[in-house]
Design a protein around this motif. Structure first.
Motif, short mmCIF file in Angstrom:
data_model
loop_
_atom_site.label_atom_id
_atom_site.label_comp_id
_atom_site.label_asym_id
_atom_site.label_seq_id
_atom_site.Cartn_x
_atom_site.Cartn_y
_atom_site.Cartn_z
N PRO A 30 -35.41 25.92 54.44
CA PRO A 30 -35.99 27.00 53.64
C PRO A 30 -34.96 28.00 53.15
N PHE A 31 -33.89 28.22 53.92
CA PHE A 31 -32.85 29.14 53.48
C PHE A 31 -32.08 28.57 52.29
N LEU A 32 -31.84 27.25 52.32
CA LEU A 32 -31.15 26.64 51.19
C LEU A 32 -32.02 26.63 49.94
N VAL A 33 -33.31 26.35 50.10
CA VAL A 33 -34.21 26.38 48.95
C VAL A 33 -34.28 27.79 48.38
N GLY A 34 -34.40 28.78 49.26
CA GLY A 34 -34.42 30.17 48.80
C GLY A 34 -33.13 30.57 48.11
N ALA A 35 -31.98 30.14 48.67
CA ALA A 35 -30.70 30.44 48.03
C ALA A 35 -30.57 29.75 46.68
N ILE A 45 -40.21 34.58 50.81
CA ILE A 45 -39.62 35.79 51.41
C ILE A 45 -38.11 35.77 51.30
N ILE A 46 -37.51 34.62 51.66
CA ILE A 46 -36.05 34.49 51.60
C ILE A 46 -35.57 34.63 50.16
N THR A 47 -36.27 33.99 49.23
CA THR A 47 -35.88 34.07 47.83
C THR A 47 -35.88 35.51 47.32
#
Length: 371
Positions: A30-35, A164-166
């Motif tokens: 999810p962090f990579l998708v958001g980044a 949220i991360i995005t």
């Protein structure tokens, strides 16, 4: 001792970073998708800020636009594509029969090939049974995530984390870049900043530029084939657009598949002209409008590099590796280019020419005697 040597220090940092990526890869998706989404949206946020909007309002506008597009894709496009895939699979046996009837006599007369050796009945049975076993995309996804309650919770958590991360990465993107730049040792900051800018140009040329070109071509192909009256216009247009990152591959695949489909559907050779017209117009639009406008003069990743990076990332780390493949490939491409330039300017590559002996100066008497 390690901290006193810059080389050993950065080697240690690199080894620890790779080890953390391997160990934490199950939770980093999810962090990579958001980044990835934040990286795509940051230039739009900066442009809105240039129009005197606040950073928060700009981020909110881009954030809502991105997730509306994602929501529309999953709500409308995925079910339509699944319907077209099911219809196409059910039509494949008739395509095979048509192909045997068309080519069978020719192969038999000119090459002595008996059409029965192709075993079309067995091939049709394999296709039909395979599709019945696999089912549709959505049903498979539901069955996969419903096998375990923990898997369901993991999927829900990841889907909830991505927006949220995005949002937070979009809001603080420029601040994070400045913070990382401030942490770099001043001795290597100019080189790292140069490599980072070049990596951003390479990755941006593909992700922001070529990806938009692929999507635009998919829309043009699908719309044109739909106007022609092709039954599988959306499916064929999307496939041709997605593989168009390899030069001429989208054109070849699209013309080949659409040509066979229109012949099978209408039994009229003249309709091939309209298929050629659709792809011809699309290529003209790509060369004169899309590529100059969206990609420009930037040099993106080579198509072979993209294919290898995605396959290697998927083989090593699964879906997480696929997401990480393109950024890593962009950085490695820039580093290899820098190493190549450094090597070409080094003494290892250069050929030292022997020094010429110093010129012998003649005195006045010798010059007069020669004169």
């Amino acid at each position: 001792m390690i901290l006193e040597s810059g080389r050993w220090f950065w080697l240690t940092v690199g080894v620890i970073s790779v080890a953390l990526l391997v160990l934490l890869s199950p939770i980093l998706t999810p962090f990579l998708v958001g980044a990835f989404l934040a990286y795509l949206g940051d230039p739009l946020v900066d442009r809105l800020e240039g129009w005197k909007l606040s950073r928060t309002l700009s981020v909110t506008t881009v954030f809502v636009a991105i997730f509306l597009l994602v929501l529309l894709f999953f709500l409308f496009l995925v079910p339509v594509l699944e319907t077209q895939v099911k219809l196409f699979i059910s039509t494949v046996p008739r395509y095979l029969d048509w192909g045997v009837n068309m080519l069978g006599p020719y192969l038999n007369e000119n090459f002595g090939v008996d059409p029965s050796v192709l075993e079309m009945d067995r091939l049709k049975g394999v296709i039909a049974s395979h599709w019945k076993e696999t089912g549709g995309f959505i049903r498979n996804a539901i069955q996969t995530i419903s096998k375990s309650g923990f898997v369901v919770l993991g999927w829900v958590a990841n889907l909830a984390l991505i927006p949220i991360i995005t949002f937070y990465l979009l809001r603080d993107w420029d601040r994070m870049v400045a913070y990382i730049d401030d942490l770099l040792p001043r001795s290597i900051e100019p080189l790292v900043a140069k490599l980072a800018r070049e990596s951003d140009d390479v990755l941006g040329a593909f992700l922001r530029g070529q990806l938009l070109v692929m999507m635009a071509l998919a829309c043009i192909y699908a719309l044109g084939l739909w106007l022609v009256g092709l039954e599988f216009a959306l499916l064929i247009g999307l496939i041709a657009g997605l593989v168009s990152f390899v030069p001429y591959l989208g054109l070849i695949v699209g013309v080949g598949v659409a040509g066979v489909a229109i012949l099978f559907q209408t039994q009229d050779v003249f309709n091939l002209f309209w298929v050629f017209a659709v792809f011809g117009v699309a290529q003209v639009i790509e060369g004169t409008v899309l590529t100059p406008l969206l990609v420009g003069e930037r040099i993106g990743l080579h198509p072979v590099t993209v294919i290898f990076a995605v396959l290697a990332g998927g083989q090593l780390f699964g879906f997480f590796g696929v997401l990480l493949a393109l950024p890593v490939a962009a950085v490695l491409a820039v580093i290899m280019r820098h190493v190549h330039e450094t090597y070409k300017q080094s003494q290892i590559y250069g050929i030292e020419t022997p020094e010429m002996p110093p010129a012998i100066e003649l005195d006045d008497s010798e010059e007069k005697s020669r004169g």
